[in-house]
Design a protein around this motif. Sequence first.
Motif, PDB file in Angstrom:
ATOM      1  N   LYS A  18      45.953  63.768  70.143  1.00 35.75           N
ATOM      2  CA  LYS A  18      46.178  64.703  69.026  1.00 35.75           C
ATOM      3  C   LYS A  18      45.291  64.386  67.819  1.00 35.75           C
ATOM      4  O   LYS A  18      44.613  65.261  67.293  1.00 35.75           O
ATOM      5  N   SER A  19      45.343  63.112  67.407  1.00 33.58           N
ATOM      6  CA  SER A  19      44.598  62.740  66.204  1.00 33.58           C
ATOM      7  C   SER A  19      43.090  62.878  66.448  1.00 33.58           C
ATOM      8  O   SER A  19      42.358  63.383  65.586  1.00 33.58           O
ATOM      9  N   SER A  20      42.644  62.479  67.629  1.00 30.81           N
ATOM     10  CA  SER A  20      41.220  62.617  67.971  1.00 30.81           C
ATOM     11  C   SER A  20      40.803  64.080  67.934  1.00 30.81           C
ATOM     12  O   SER A  20      39.718  64.419  67.461  1.00 30.81           O
TER      13      SER A  20
ATOM     14  N   VAL B 245      41.600  61.200  60.656  1.00 29.84           N
ATOM     15  CA  VAL B 245      42.886  60.749  61.175  1.00 29.84           C
ATOM     16  C   VAL B 245      42.695  59.448  61.942  1.00 29.84           C
ATOM     17  O   VAL B 245      41.720  59.308  62.686  1.00 29.84           O
ATOM     18  N   LYS B 246      43.624  58.532  61.772  1.00 27.37           N
ATOM     19  CA  LYS B 246      43.533  57.254  62.493  1.00 27.37           C
ATOM     20  C   LYS B 246      43.807  57.429  63.981  1.00 27.37           C
ATOM     21  O   LYS B 246      44.763  58.063  64.389  1.00 27.37           O
ATOM     22  N   VAL B 247      42.931  56.839  64.779  1.00 29.10           N
ATOM     23  CA  VAL B 247      43.051  56.899  66.230  1.00 29.10           C
ATOM     24  C   VAL B 247      43.075  55.461  66.715  1.00 29.10           C
ATOM     25  O   VAL B 247      42.437  54.603  66.121  1.00 29.10           O
TER      26      VAL B 247
ATOM     27  N   LYS C 153      50.381  55.410  67.419  1.00 26.03           N
ATOM     28  CA  LYS C 153      49.627  55.199  66.185  1.00 26.03           C
ATOM     29  C   LYS C 153      50.167  56.075  65.045  1.00 26.03           C
ATOM     30  O   LYS C 153      50.325  55.626  63.929  1.00 26.03           O
ATOM     31  N   THR C 154      50.429  57.338  65.354  1.00 25.17           N
ATOM     32  CA  THR C 154      50.880  58.257  64.308  1.00 25.17           C
ATOM     33  C   THR C 154      52.401  58.228  64.237  1.00 25.17           C
ATOM     34  O   THR C 154      53.078  58.625  65.174  1.00 25.17           O
ATOM     35  N   ARG C 155      52.935  57.723  63.138  1.00 24.61           N
ATOM     36  CA  ARG C 155      54.387  57.587  63.031  1.00 24.61           C
ATOM     37  C   ARG C 155      54.999  58.471  61.978  1.00 24.61           C
ATOM     38  O   ARG C 155      56.195  58.458  61.751  1.00 24.61           O
TER      39      ARG C 155
ATOM     40  N   VAL D 194      48.742  70.027  61.076  1.00 23.02           N
ATOM     41  CA  VAL D 194      49.840  69.082  60.980  1.00 23.02           C
ATOM     42  C   VAL D 194      49.849  68.192  62.220  1.00 23.02           C
ATOM     43  O   VAL D 194      50.037  68.670  63.342  1.00 23.02           O
ATOM     44  N   ASP D 195      49.602  66.911  62.003  1.00 22.04           N
ATOM     45  CA  ASP D 195      49.536  65.935  63.093  1.00 22.04           C
ATOM     46  C   ASP D 195      50.899  65.261  63.216  1.00 22.04           C
ATOM     47  O   ASP D 195      51.343  64.582  62.307  1.00 22.04           O
ATOM     48  N   LEU D 196      51.552  65.473  64.353  1.00 29.27           N
ATOM     49  CA  LEU D 196      52.904  64.929  64.536  1.00 29.27           C
ATOM     50  C   LEU D 196      52.867  63.633  65.339  1.00 29.27           C
ATOM     51  O   LEU D 196      51.944  63.420  66.131  1.00 29.27           O
TER      52      LEU D 196
HETATM   53 MG    MG Z   1      48.013  60.278  66.544  1.00 31.49          MG
END
Ligand code: MG
Length: 197
Positions: free
Chosen positions: A36-38, A50-52, A58-60, A74-76
């Motif tokens: 997702k983030s990538s 976005v941090k990958v 990774k995404t909290r 919106v990155d969930l």
């Molecule tokens: Mg992520």
Amino acid sequence: MNIKQADFIISAVNKEQYPKDNKIEIAFVGRSNVGKSSLINTLTNRRKLVKVSGTPGKTRQINFFLINNEFYFVDLPGYGYAKVSKQEKEKWGKIINTYLSNRKQLKKILLLLDCRRKPSEDDLAMYNWIKYYNYDYIIVMTKIDKLKRSEIAKHEKLIRDTLNLSTSEKLIQFSSTKKIGVESLLDSIEESLDKLN
Ligand code: MG
Ligand code: GTP
């Protein structure tokens, strides 16, 4: 569509922290590590927006990115990551559900599925949930660079069969590494935005 500007706005846990300016939101959902983030970095052409990481989970929090000063990506947090405590899982589930279940600005959901895997129970639940609430959605097969050309059709069929997708439903093949599917995805997002404006 051209993404000229992408700005990180906020990492939210509670709904009080969500942006209040009523702009349209497009959310990215999928299991942990699906990409997702990538994908957001690739669409916005920003390597480090976005941090990958190689570590799933990774995404909290819910990250809001303002695009072209017009709408939000919106990155969930990803679901289904096995190596966290039950308590932690429940916390994530709550963060995700709070956002998805009563967000008027949310106009489109991109459901990301790893092209190499059979969709999980969680994927299926998410898909059914999206249908139930009648959200506009796009299904994206991520990491398509990991499959040989000759294997893609078989994997697409497994995904279609598992979700019981009709043949008319579009499935976008995507790779952040090889930048495959970027145009189709941006076109499809633009189409939805045009319809809403
Ligand atoms: Mg992520
Ligand atoms: P969570 O934040 O844990 O939910 O994960 P995520 O869905 O945001 O995944 P993320 O973008 O952090 O990517 C997870 C891993 O997959 C990283 O090691 C990425 O480098 C890798 N990855 C992401 N997209 C691709 C892709 O298109 N191809 C390949 N080969 N690897 C990818």
